[in-house]
Design a protein around this motif. Sequence first.
Motif, PDB file in Angstrom:
ATOM      1  N   THR A   1       0.822  -1.132  -0.012  1.00  0.00           N
ATOM      2  CA  THR A   1       0.058  -0.055   0.109  1.00  0.00           C
ATOM      3  C   THR A   1       1.007   1.297  -0.172  1.00  0.00           C
ATOM      4  O   THR A   1       2.193   0.933   0.437  1.00  0.00           O
ATOM      5  N   ASP A   2       0.395   2.281  -0.471  1.00  0.00           N
ATOM      6  CA  ASP A   2       1.412   3.539  -0.290  1.00  0.00           C
ATOM      7  C   ASP A   2       1.306   3.948   1.310  1.00  0.00           C
ATOM      8  O   ASP A   2       0.365   3.864   1.819  1.00  0.00           O
ATOM      9  N   ASN A   3       2.417   4.508   1.269  1.00  0.00           N
ATOM     10  CA  ASN A   3       2.654   5.179   2.812  1.00  0.00           C
ATOM     11  C   ASN A   3       1.673   6.026   3.417  1.00  0.00           C
ATOM     12  O   ASN A   3       1.185   5.879   4.555  1.00  0.00           O
ATOM     13  N   GLU A   4       0.958   6.846   2.375  1.00  0.00           N
ATOM     14  CA  GLU A   4      -0.214   7.643   2.951  1.00  0.00           C
ATOM     15  C   GLU A   4      -1.297   6.823   3.565  1.00  0.00           C
ATOM     16  O   GLU A   4      -1.799   7.133   4.634  1.00  0.00           O
ATOM     17  N   GLN A   5      -1.683   5.790   2.752  1.00  0.00           N
ATOM     18  CA  GLN A   5      -2.779   4.851   3.151  1.00  0.00           C
ATOM     19  C   GLN A   5      -2.383   4.330   4.371  1.00  0.00           C
ATOM     20  O   GLN A   5      -3.392   3.948   5.185  1.00  0.00           O
ATOM     21  N   PHE A   6      -1.251   3.904   4.441  1.00  0.00           N
ATOM     22  CA  PHE A   6      -0.669   3.083   5.633  1.00  0.00           C
ATOM     23  C   PHE A   6      -0.993   3.822   6.944  1.00  0.00           C
ATOM     24  O   PHE A   6      -1.236   3.454   8.073  1.00  0.00           O
TER      25      PHE A   6
ATOM     26  N   GLY B   1       3.053  -3.687   9.377  1.00  0.00           N
ATOM     27  CA  GLY B   1       3.338  -3.146   8.071  1.00  0.00           C
ATOM     28  C   GLY B   1       5.120  -3.070   7.852  1.00  0.00           C
ATOM     29  O   GLY B   1       5.632  -2.915   9.085  1.00  0.00           O
ATOM     30  N   TYR B   2       5.509  -3.397   6.791  1.00  0.00           N
ATOM     31  CA  TYR B   2       7.094  -3.378   6.840  1.00  0.00           C
ATOM     32  C   TYR B   2       7.375  -2.087   5.592  1.00  0.00           C
ATOM     33  O   TYR B   2       6.899  -2.095   4.628  1.00  0.00           O
ATOM     34  N   ASP B   3       7.942  -0.892   6.178  1.00  0.00           N
ATOM     35  CA  ASP B   3       8.378   0.070   5.020  1.00  0.00           C
ATOM     36  C   ASP B   3       9.244  -0.596   3.915  1.00  0.00           C
ATOM     37  O   ASP B   3      10.552  -1.103   4.159  1.00  0.00           O
ATOM     38  N   LEU B   4       9.023  -0.225   2.916  1.00  0.00           N
ATOM     39  CA  LEU B   4       9.830  -0.909   1.529  1.00  0.00           C
ATOM     40  C   LEU B   4      10.846   0.161   1.227  1.00  0.00           C
ATOM     41  O   LEU B   4      11.496   0.043   0.128  1.00  0.00           O
ATOM     42  N   HIS B   5      10.622   1.376   1.755  1.00  0.00           N
ATOM     43  CA  HIS B   5      11.638   2.480   1.495  1.00  0.00           C
ATOM     44  C   HIS B   5      11.501   2.744  -0.058  1.00  0.00           C
ATOM     45  O   HIS B   5      12.522   3.307  -0.688  1.00  0.00           O
ATOM     46  N   ASN B   6      10.287   2.785  -0.721  1.00  0.00           N
ATOM     47  CA  ASN B   6      10.220   3.384  -1.881  1.00  0.00           C
ATOM     48  C   ASN B   6       8.754   3.958  -1.852  1.00  0.00           C
ATOM     49  O   ASN B   6       8.007   4.042  -2.940  1.00  0.00           O
TER      50      ASN B   6
END
Length: 342
Positions: free
Chosen positions: A249-254, A266-271
């Motif tokens: 999911t995009d970080n905003e939705q997260f 959730g795990y940050d994919l750094h992208n």
Amino acid sequence: MNIEQDFSLKPYNTFGIESYAKYFARFGSIAELEECLAFNQPATNNLQQPILILGGGSNILFTQNFEGLVLKNELKGIELVKEDAAHVYLKAGAGENWHRFVQYCIQKNLAGVENLSLIPGNVGASPMQNIGAYGVEIKDVFHSLEAFHLQDKKTVTFNLNDCEFGYRESVFKGKYKGQFVITAVTYRLNKKPSFNISYGAIAQELETMGVKDLSIANISEAVINIRKSKLPNPAEIGNAGSFFKNPETDNEQFVQLKEQFPAIVGYDLHNGKTKLAAGWLIEQCGWKGYRKGDAGCHGKQALVLVNYGNAKGEEIYNLSADIIASVKEKFDVELSREVNIV
Ligand code: FAD
Ligand code: EPU
């Protein structure tokens, strides 16, 4: 070549689903594969049948009979291709069992695949979805593969970039789906291990095991222990491992989801994206341990759908559709299936 007709695939898929192949044959050499393909020509058979290549049947769900020719890949052999100061290149036949290949590497003290211990299935399917577990994916040790083009009847070599590996993806599951038979895979193993215990549970398990000096053998054992504690053994309960992929999911939705569901994993994919734990989402929707007839959602791992005995492929599929709908409704997140649906 022995072509069987109306052949039960139940022993050939780890879900243990009853489904019949109109035709079924095994091939242990390229020549035998060519013979099977010749059988499938319009001249000998009136009609060209659809073809399905089968390995260990551990990532497949049959929802109907297969009205075509199932070809079981039994190409065997492991050979040393080359060696340099840091690496050993091993080429394995696509019909070799994956875990036996891992054990072979460990015995020879060749590192790189130990985190991928005990994944069911065969070598030939390992690049199909870039198998992965415990911080390692096949792309990390992949050198090249040979694949036979079903229409052109020619062997083609694919190097790392040609395969377009992604998370549980490759060209063979995507744009070239159904076009090639993977016949052999060459892996680049490390003479000197660089241990990967970044996946938290491994370090914890090694501690429980009382390991002082790390080795590829004890990392493999730790991975095996964790897997046995979480995942149902297909010999006891039919399943195909994770039924869904972990969605991104995009970080905003997260951030929004985190406000609403503070415990979300959730795990940050750094992208700019975050990978969500599908097992958590499914569990929150109340599916963990659910059973209807013989189709169910595993009680220890909600990402795994199971067949308790006589479930039909369609029932497992319908359950997966209900799970997708409820996760969408609760979290506005779309799950996609990892398992190949036939
Ligand atoms: P099959 O199920 O036989 O085939 C899978 C797909 O590949 C089908 O579409 C088939 O047509 C195609 N195919 C197979 N062989 C070839 C070939 N030679 N050429 C062309 N096409 C081919 N996967 C992971 O990534 N990580 C895990 O941790 C993991 N854990 C699992 C745990 C359990 C208990 C189970 C049951 C499954 C797990 N899986 C996991 C899924 C599965 O083990 C892998 O996807 C494995 O690589 C499938 O291999 P197979 O030989 O059984 O493939
Ligand atoms: N979780 C829950 N509830 C559940 C299941 C999981 O809350 O019912 C949470 C866990 O608490 C954890 C997180 O989800 O915080 C991740 O769980 P786990 O470590 O068990 O891994 P996974 O994401 O469920 C993935 C792979 C597995 C692979 C393991 C280990 C996918 C789709 N699945 O599972 O691969 O073995 O990580 O690396 O990526 C497969 O592909 O078939 C497969 C088994």
